[in-house]
Motif scaffolding. Structure first.
Motif, short mmCIF file in Angstrom:
data_model
loop_
_atom_site.label_atom_id
_atom_site.label_comp_id
_atom_site.label_asym_id
_atom_site.label_seq_id
_atom_site.Cartn_x
_atom_site.Cartn_y
_atom_site.Cartn_z
N MET A 1 -85.84 -22.93 -80.36
CA MET A 1 -84.82 -23.41 -81.38
C MET A 1 -85.46 -24.38 -82.19
SD MET A 1 -82.04 -21.45 -81.25
CE MET A 1 -80.67 -22.38 -81.69
N SER A 2 -86.65 -24.99 -81.85
CA SER A 2 -87.30 -25.88 -82.80
C SER A 2 -87.80 -25.19 -84.08
CB SER A 2 -88.34 -26.85 -82.19
OG SER A 2 -89.39 -25.77 -81.54
N ARG A 3 -88.20 -23.87 -83.98
CA ARG A 3 -88.59 -23.06 -85.01
C ARG A 3 -87.34 -22.95 -86.03
NH1 ARG A 3 -91.07 -19.67 -81.00
NH2 ARG A 3 -90.16 -17.78 -81.95
N ARG A 4 -87.64 -23.08 -87.49
CA ARG A 4 -86.77 -23.03 -88.28
C ARG A 4 -86.40 -21.51 -88.29
NH1 ARG A 4 -87.40 -23.39 -94.63
NH2 ARG A 4 -85.29 -22.94 -95.36
N SER A 5 -87.17 -20.48 -88.22
CA SER A 5 -87.01 -19.13 -88.25
C SER A 5 -86.00 -18.75 -87.24
CB SER A 5 -88.27 -18.54 -88.14
OG SER A 5 -88.84 -18.76 -86.95
N VAL A 6 -86.19 -19.40 -86.23
CA VAL A 6 -85.17 -18.95 -85.15
C VAL A 6 -83.70 -19.53 -85.14
CG1 VAL A 6 -84.78 -18.93 -82.77
CG2 VAL A 6 -86.96 -18.65 -83.55
N TRP A 7 -83.70 -20.87 -85.40
CA TRP A 7 -82.50 -21.44 -85.31
C TRP A 7 -81.53 -21.34 -86.59
CZ3 TRP A 7 -80.59 -24.70 -89.24
CH2 TRP A 7 -81.30 -25.61 -89.79
N THR A 8 -82.17 -21.16 -87.43
CA THR A 8 -81.46 -20.78 -89.05
C THR A 8 -80.86 -19.21 -88.72
OG1 THR A 8 -83.48 -19.85 -89.71
CG2 THR A 8 -82.44 -22.22 -90.33
N VAL A 9 -81.79 -18.42 -88.02
CA VAL A 9 -81.23 -16.94 -87.69
C VAL A 9 -79.99 -16.83 -86.94
CG1 VAL A 9 -81.65 -14.90 -86.69
CG2 VAL A 9 -83.24 -15.62 -88.55
N MET A 10 -80.21 -17.76 -85.69
CA MET A 10 -78.96 -17.69 -84.84
C MET A 10 -78.04 -18.22 -85.44
SD MET A 10 -80.10 -16.90 -81.56
CE MET A 10 -81.75 -16.83 -80.82
N LEU A 11 -78.05 -19.44 -86.18
CA LEU A 11 -76.64 -20.09 -86.80
C LEU A 11 -76.20 -19.15 -87.87
CD1 LEU A 11 -74.97 -22.39 -87.61
CD2 LEU A 11 -76.61 -23.17 -89.30
N ALA A 12 -76.89 -18.65 -88.69
CA ALA A 12 -76.40 -17.48 -89.57
C ALA A 12 -75.54 -16.31 -89.23
CB ALA A 12 -77.36 -17.25 -90.72
N ALA A 13 -76.65 -15.58 -88.30
CA ALA A 13 -76.17 -14.24 -87.73
C ALA A 13 -74.65 -14.65 -86.82
CB ALA A 13 -77.22 -13.75 -86.94
N SER A 14 -74.84 -15.75 -86.18
CA SER A 14 -73.67 -15.97 -85.31
C SER A 14 -72.42 -16.33 -86.01
CB SER A 14 -74.12 -17.04 -84.29
OG SER A 14 -75.01 -16.72 -83.35
N LEU A 15 -72.65 -17.29 -86.87
CA LEU A 15 -71.36 -17.68 -87.69
C LEU A 15 -70.90 -16.56 -88.46
CD1 LEU A 15 -69.71 -19.88 -88.64
CD2 LEU A 15 -71.28 -20.49 -90.34
N VAL A 16 -71.47 -15.98 -89.04
CA VAL A 16 -71.12 -14.68 -90.10
C VAL A 16 -70.42 -13.67 -88.97
CG1 VAL A 16 -71.71 -12.89 -91.51
CG2 VAL A 16 -72.88 -14.85 -91.74
N ALA A 17 -71.13 -13.29 -87.82
CA ALA A 17 -70.35 -12.38 -87.13
C ALA A 17 -69.20 -12.85 -86.34
CB ALA A 17 -71.49 -11.88 -86.13
N ALA A 18 -69.18 -14.02 -86.07
CA ALA A 18 -67.99 -14.57 -85.49
C ALA A 18 -66.74 -14.62 -86.32
CB ALA A 18 -68.46 -16.24 -84.94
N THR A 19 -66.98 -14.97 -87.58
CA THR A 19 -66.00 -15.36 -88.61
C THR A 19 -65.47 -13.58 -89.00
OG1 THR A 19 -67.13 -16.85 -89.90
CG2 THR A 19 -65.69 -15.70 -90.88
N VAL A 20 -66.07 -12.61 -89.00
CA VAL A 20 -65.41 -11.32 -89.31
C VAL A 20 -64.62 -11.01 -87.96
CG1 VAL A 20 -67.13 -10.84 -91.11
CG2 VAL A 20 -67.59 -9.97 -88.76
N TYR A 21 -65.34 -11.21 -86.82
CA TYR A 21 -64.68 -10.73 -85.42
C TYR A 21 -63.36 -11.77 -85.05
CZ TYR A 21 -68.53 -7.30 -84.72
OH TYR A 21 -69.46 -6.47 -84.86
N GLY A 22 -63.85 -13.02 -85.35
CA GLY A 22 -62.64 -14.06 -84.78
C GLY A 22 -61.51 -13.89 -85.80
N THR A 23 -61.56 -13.58 -86.77
CA THR A 23 -60.43 -13.58 -87.75
C THR A 23 -59.72 -12.36 -87.86
OG1 THR A 23 -61.81 -13.11 -89.78
CG2 THR A 23 -61.35 -15.33 -89.23
N GLY A 24 -60.24 -11.59 -87.24
CA GLY A 24 -59.69 -9.94 -87.21
C GLY A 24 -58.26 -10.00 -86.77
N VAL A 25 -57.99 -11.05 -85.80
CA VAL A 25 -56.82 -10.81 -85.38
C VAL A 25 -55.47 -11.24 -86.41
CG1 VAL A 25 -57.34 -11.46 -83.09
CG2 VAL A 25 -56.75 -13.45 -84.82
N ILE A 26 -55.85 -11.68 -87.56
CA ILE A 26 -54.77 -11.86 -88.48
C ILE A 26 -54.37 -10.61 -89.01
CG2 ILE A 26 -54.33 -12.86 -90.96
CD1 ILE A 26 -56.98 -14.80 -90.15
N ALA A 27 -55.20 -9.77 -89.58
CA ALA A 27 -54.81 -8.30 -89.70
C ALA A 27 -53.91 -7.67 -88.63
CB ALA A 27 -55.80 -7.69 -90.50
#
Length: 494
Positions: A276-302
């Motif tokens: 996780m000290s490598r920029r290539s890893v922590w940025t991918v982890m952050l972006a992929a997790s946040l984007v996916a969590a947003t679309v899945y986590g907010t699906g309960v609204i609809a």
């Protein structure tokens, strides 16, 4: 987790039955067998989310959020241990074990006679949660390097089939058999996944030397995530400055930080967090997790908006049947199918950051549009296509970015870590959605119903989170394309 692997002396090389073009029949069958258990998680989310309204009214509970959250929390808590054991005993073997546990949980939930028993079953079913991390990691062992990206994209884009058939299955089950029909269907689908693992997926040969397990670190990580989620969920009820609320939230954060300290100092860490000290890893982890969590986590609204009844001054849901909801979702389902597979093909030449960032941006736009127009079939059909475009891009590009960011030896650890981070974020985001919805709600006969202002505020929250996802994607440096990734070569080109 050690990066020095010890393959079995009888371990076969990755299967290559593909010839010069395409995946080949045998490889495609293996990809399909890995796609089923992976996308069953998406189907379970769709079925469970749609069943919430029925469950809440049947058991007369105001705590319906835990129907989803207890499953996600258990999955988050056990993910680091599951990944560790997969390194010790093989990914296929561990996938079989957690699938059996998931099946047991599904059966317990389907037979539940009380809400408490239902939650116990859902919690046991949470053991199935880490299977996606192991399935994607297995691709690296079972497929030739030139097919790793294509196979991962195929597995990820399988959500299109869920999006296409899932709503109709949900509608038929809910309208004909109620929420118990949904729970029994999940049990049957899990059983099919187990059969595929046993009969189609080859043994995964990669192993690491067995060591002690950092149980303390895992307890701190899981307990911290659970405390944080619980505190956020109770914040609206207790007050955000209440000592109990702050105790759970701050205590949860401190527990996670202590996990990081113990794992980095442990001789046998759950995760080698050094990557996780490598920029290539922590940025991918952050972006992929946040984007996916947003679309899945907010699906309960609809799901809540569409399936809760319309009751003047009490509930401003649309009161649709699940089948009707499935019918108006046909255009979106087809679009996810087309965009998902199209993105998977395009990723052979297109930088995977582009579809992930564009998907997050479209998700934000879709939430903002739906905030204004979500009252008719036409509104839902037209604006649902924007969300479908976003979903197709996101699910196909996120796993490929993980492959591009890490080495083969790090793959299982990286997938497990990303699953864990996404699980925590999804759980927290889902809980935040329920908190926002509850601010504009009514409780009648033990059941909480939601007003239109609550749905609007939930969509605004979702749009804001999607924008944060776009910003996170912009942090990712240029990575080596998945088709060029060989053993030890997953590094940035910048």
């Amino acid at each position: 987790m050690s990066s020095s692997t010890t393959p079995s002396t009888t371990a076969p090389a990755p299967v290559d039955a593909s010839g010069r073009s395409g995946l080949g029949t045998r490889l495609a069958l293996i990809a399909l067998a890995l796609m089923w258990p992976t996308q069953l998680l998406s189907l379970a989310g769709m079925l469970g989310g749609s069943a919430q309204a029925s469950v809440a009214q049947h058991f007369h509970t105001t705590e319906i959020g835990w129907f989803i959250l207890v499953n996600a929390l258990v999955a988050t808590v056990i993910t680091p241990f599951v990944v560790k054991f997969a390194d010790f005993y093989g990914k296929r073997n561990v996938m079989i074990v957690i699938t059996v546990l998931g099946l047991v949980g599904d059966i317990v939930a389907a037979l539940a006679t009380s809400y408490g028993m239902l939650l116990v079953g859902r919690g046991i079913a949470g053991f199935y949660g880490p299977i996606a991390a192991l399935a994607y990691a297995s691709v690296r062992e079972l497929f030739p390097p030139r097919h790793v990206g294509a196979a991962s994209g195929m597995i990820g884009s399988g959500i299109a089939f869920v999006a296409l058939g899932g709503p109709f299955l949900t509608g038929r089950l809910l309208d004909s058999y109620g929420f118990r029909g949904v729970l029994w269907a999940l049990a049957a689908a899990t059983a099919i996944g187990l059969l595929l693992l046993l009969t189609v997926v080859p043994k995964t040969p990669q192993r690491v030397a067995r060591t002690k397990v950092n149980w303390l670190g895992g307890a701190l990580l899981g307990g911290g995530a659970a405390a944080l989620t619980y505190g956020i969920g109770k914040g609206g009820e207790w007050g955000w400055t209440d000592t109990d609320t702050l105790g759970f939230i701050v205590g949860g954060i401190l527990a996670v930080l202590l996990y990081v300290v113990t794992d980095t100092r442990s001789a046998h860490p759950l995760f080698h967090l050094g990557m996780m000290s490598r920029r290539s890893v922590w940025t991918v982890m952050l972006a992929a997790s946040l984007v996916a969590a947003t679309v899945y986590g907010t699906g309960v609204i609809a799901q809540l908006l569409v399936l809760f009844p319309k009751i003047p001054q009490v509930s401003e849901g649309l009161g649709m049947s699940a089948t009707h909801f499935a019918v108006i979702g046909i255009p979106s389902s087809v679009l996810i199918l087309l965009v998902g597979f199209g993105t998977g093909v395009a990723l052979r030449k297109v930088d995977a950051r582009i579809p992930l960032g564009l998907g997050a941006l479209l998700a934000a736009v879709g939430f903002l549009l739906q905030r204004q127009w979500h009252y008719t079939d036409t509104h839902l059909m037209l604006l649902g296509t924007v969300s479908a475009l976003a979903m197709g891009m996101i699910v196909s590009s996120a796993p490929v970015l993980i492959i591009e960011a890490v080495t083969p030896e790090e793959q299982a650890t990286a997938n497990g870590l990303q699953t864990m981070i996404q699980g925590v974020l999804t759980t927290v985001i889902t809980q935040l959605v329920y908190v926002v919805l509850a601010q504009d709600s009514r409780i009648v006969q033990g059941t909480r119903f939601y007003l239109d202002a609550g749905y609007k505020n939930g969509m605004l929250l979702a749009a804001g989170l999607a924008v944060l996802g776009v910003l996170a994607v912009l942090l990712i440096p240029r990575l080596r394309p998945a088709r060029d990734v060989e053993a030890g070569s997953a590094v940035t080109t910048a």
